[in-house]
Design an enzyme around this catalytic site. Structure first.
Site, short mmCIF file in Angstrom:
data_model
loop_
_atom_site.label_atom_id
_atom_site.label_comp_id
_atom_site.label_asym_id
_atom_site.label_seq_id
_atom_site.Cartn_x
_atom_site.Cartn_y
_atom_site.Cartn_z
CG ASN A 1 -46.18 -24.82 -5.83
OD1 ASN A 1 -46.28 -24.77 -6.80
ND2 ASN A 1 -45.37 -25.65 -5.68
CD GLU B 1 -48.98 -30.01 -18.89
OE1 GLU B 1 -47.63 -28.85 -18.30
OE2 GLU B 1 -49.86 -29.91 -18.53
P1 NAD Z 1 -54.58 -27.32 -4.78
O1 NAD Z 1 -55.12 -28.35 -5.56
O2 NAD Z 1 -55.49 -26.96 -4.13
O3 NAD Z 1 -55.19 -26.12 -5.89
C1 NAD Z 1 -54.86 -25.57 -6.94
C2 NAD Z 1 -55.75 -24.92 -7.84
O4 NAD Z 1 -56.99 -25.11 -8.39
C3 NAD Z 1 -55.99 -23.30 -7.15
O5 NAD Z 1 -55.94 -22.94 -8.66
C4 NAD Z 1 -57.34 -24.01 -6.81
O6 NAD Z 1 -58.38 -22.76 -6.48
C5 NAD Z 1 -57.42 -25.38 -7.78
N1 NAD Z 1 -58.76 -26.01 -7.78
C6 NAD Z 1 -59.04 -26.42 -5.48
N2 NAD Z 1 -60.56 -26.63 -5.84
C7 NAD Z 1 -60.77 -27.18 -7.07
C8 NAD Z 1 -61.87 -28.27 -7.90
N3 NAD Z 1 -62.90 -28.65 -6.99
N4 NAD Z 1 -62.02 -27.42 -9.11
C9 NAD Z 1 -61.37 -26.87 -9.55
N5 NAD Z 1 -60.22 -26.11 -9.06
C10 NAD Z 1 -59.72 -26.53 -7.73
O7 NAD Z 1 -52.55 -27.47 -4.89
P2 NAD Z 1 -52.00 -26.19 -4.23
O8 NAD Z 1 -52.87 -26.06 -2.58
O9 NAD Z 1 -52.37 -25.10 -4.47
O10 NAD Z 1 -50.79 -26.19 -4.87
C11 NAD Z 1 -50.05 -27.57 -4.01
C12 NAD Z 1 -50.12 -28.96 -4.82
O11 NAD Z 1 -49.43 -28.68 -5.77
C13 NAD Z 1 -49.34 -29.74 -3.95
O12 NAD Z 1 -50.04 -31.19 -3.99
C14 NAD Z 1 -48.30 -29.55 -4.93
O13 NAD Z 1 -47.18 -31.02 -5.42
C15 NAD Z 1 -49.20 -29.45 -6.09
N6 NAD Z 1 -47.84 -29.46 -7.40
C16 NAD Z 1 -47.99 -30.39 -7.95
C17 NAD Z 1 -46.82 -30.02 -9.39
C18 NAD Z 1 -46.68 -31.33 -10.75
O14 NAD Z 1 -45.68 -30.28 -11.32
N7 NAD Z 1 -45.92 -32.17 -10.03
C19 NAD Z 1 -46.12 -28.88 -9.20
C20 NAD Z 1 -46.76 -27.63 -8.07
C21 NAD Z 1 -47.42 -28.14 -7.22
#
Ligand code: NAD
Length: 471
Positions: free
Chosen positions: A150, A452
């Site tokens: 995002n 962080e």
């Molecule tokens: P996601 O968890 O699907 O993926 C994030 C990353 O993790 C990607 O690089 C993905 O390839 C990797 N990943 C997925 N499964 C994995 C596994 N089993 N092992 C290791 N790596 C793995 O999230 P997304 O869809 O890319 O992002 C959206 C989510 O992120 C939403 O839930 C949003 O709220 C959250 N988010 C949180 C913050 C925060 O600061 N709290 C900031 C931005 C986004």
């Protein structure tokens, strides 16, 4: 699109398509890192821990971070274009938030590091001569940074910068959906005179792919992750066997509270921004708003009108994500009211093949409805009335998440009473997403582990060690 391992670029691996969310067209290919390449990346990072990098002073590392920031600024337009191409976000957003914040991340940690001291204590001893204790901060070792789609560069650099500041080596894996600015970052780092192996970049998916292989790798000493809460659980399980520390920034279902004493125009304008920035695809976005009953109708009418008038918004990141959002909207339309949006916009051009969803305002759903309880991560906000401050707090604090909340009120005492009583990591009063990079950032409950920002990041990415000298 290339990996960057041990100071060299590498395009090996089975390619997967890169899709433009604006049109739905495949616009490129990204090589998926093999398990061997992930091994090699972790090996290079381990090797670099024993190399010249270990001898770099904080001042040298601080200067290196500034060189990286300079490098991003020097290719600013390329970074903006790449971020817009991957995410479909408006140029106005990438050029004022994503890329400048990436630069600021490197500068902020460079400056914090340069100004950081060590603590010392004088201790009494029976012989009267005493002892001097002082603490030194050592790197954790090899840090895996796994980031979402995002805010691709902003969130990647938010972890890479403090990790490098504290002398760690890094293996980064950006989201498979948004690899482009990470590639540019690797090019900038390649030109920033860091020793080979200090920074690695590998591309690929998460489960059963580069993400999982990296986070479960025995050579990785710590994992810094931003993404979905469910993914956080999977990564924590992978890290648990070797007791690797984790820093997690996860999902949210952020509430806004609008009191009748608020400046309503400001609250409407702020909520339009907090609900629909990047089409709701910011972890801090507001997805549920509780409005004090006497102003509910007025607020709802103004917010719906504002949502209908919104122009220049971007698409959902992928077809799968669009379908998830539309699934929520179909159920919400059947069970409640749609005050604005709710459908897919029609453009009459190539964008009709993209992953668009209209800015949507919902009302009338019960609190246990999936659209009110689950993170949608799209341009969707639900409105509900409340009668008392206690009820407003109970509603905001319900549910599994606790990332951020926004309070709109003109009553100073109420602001200071309500904001700290919210079960979140970040509460804003009469504003949204106003960030000072020195402040703690993170969530409670399913929204994260640890904080962080500022010293919190520098502390996470290092291990304090005490030295006791008998005088
Ligand atoms: P996601 O968890 O699907 O993926 C994030 C990353 O993790 C990607 O690089 C993905 O390839 C990797 N990943 C997925 N499964 C994995 C596994 N089993 N092992 C290791 N790596 C793995 O999230 P997304 O869809 O890319 O992002 C959206 C989510 O992120 C939403 O839930 C949003 O709220 C959250 N988010 C949180 C913050 C925060 O600061 N709290 C900031 C931005 C986004």
């Amino acid at each position: 699109m290339r990996h960057y391992v041990g100071g060299g670029f590498d395009a090996s691996g089975v390619p997967f398509p890169l899709v433009d969310p604006v049109t739905g067209r495949t616009v490129g290919e990204v090589p998926a890192a093999s398990r061997e390449l992930v091994d090699r990346a972790v090996g290079a990072a381990r090797e670099a821990l024993r190399g010249p990098w270990a001898g770099w002073s904080p001042a040298e590392r601080s200067r290196a971070l500034h060189r990286i920031a300079d490098g991003i600024e020097g290719r600013f337009e390329e970074f903006v274009a790449a971020e817009c191409a991957d995410t479909g976000k408006p140029r106005a957003l990438a050029s004022t938030v994503d890329i400048p914040r990436a630069v600021a991340n490197f500068r902020a940690y460079a400056d914090l590091l340069a100004g950081r001291g060590e603590r010392s204590w004088h201790t009494e001893t029976p012989d009267g001569r005493g002892a001097l204790n002082y603490t030194v901060r050592k790197p954790l070792g090899v840090v895996a940074v796994v980031s979402p789609w995002n805010l691709p560069l902003l969130l990647l650099t938010w972890k890479v910068a403090p990790a490098l500041a504290m002398g760690n080596t890094v293996v980064a894996k950006p989201s498979e959906l948004t690899p482009s600015t990470a590639c540019l970052l690797a090019e900038v780092i390649a030109g920033a005179e860091l020793p080979a192996g200090v920074f690695q970049l590998v591309h690929g998916h998460g489960a059963d792919a580069a993400g999982q292989w990296l986070t479960e790798h025995p050579g990785v000493d710590a994992v810094a992750f931003t993404g979905e809460s469910r993914t956080g659980s999977a990564i924590m399980r992978a890290a648990a066997d070797r007791l690797a520390p984790v820093s997690f920034e996860l999902g949210g279902k952020n509430a806004g509270l609008v009191f009748a004493d608020a400046d309503l125009e400001r609250a409407v304008e702020g909520t339009l921004r907090s609900a629909f920035t990047h089409s709701g695809q910011v972890c801090l976005c507001t997805e549920r708003v509780y409005v004090e009953r006497p102003v509910f109708e007025e607020f709802a009418g103004a917010l719906a009108a504002g949502a209908k008038d919104l122009a220049g918004y971007g698409p959902m990141i992928s077809a799968a994500h669009r379908d998830k959002v539309l699934g929520h909207l179909a159920r919400a339309a059947a069970d409640g009211e749609v005050l604005a949006g709710g459908g897919v916009p029609s453009f009459g051009d190539a964008r009709d093949g993209g992953f668009w969803v209209e800015p949507t305002v919902l009302a009338g759903l019960p609190e246990d409805h999936p659209a009110v309880r689950e993170e949608i991560f799209g341009p969707v906000v639900h409105l509900a009335p409340f009668d008392t401050e206690e009820e407003a707090l109970a509603l905001a604090n319900a549910g599994p998440y606790g990332l951020a909340a926004t309070v709109w009120t003109g009553d100073l005492s109420r602001a200071h009473r309500v904001a700290p009583a919210l079960d979140v990591g970040i509460a804003w009063v009469n504003t949204w997403n106003l960030r000072d990079l020195r402040t703690p950032f993170g969530g409670v409950k399913a929204s994260g582990i640890g904080r962080e920002g500022g010293d919190h990041s520098l502390d996470f990415f290092s291990e304090p060690m005490n030295v006791c000298v008998k005088l």
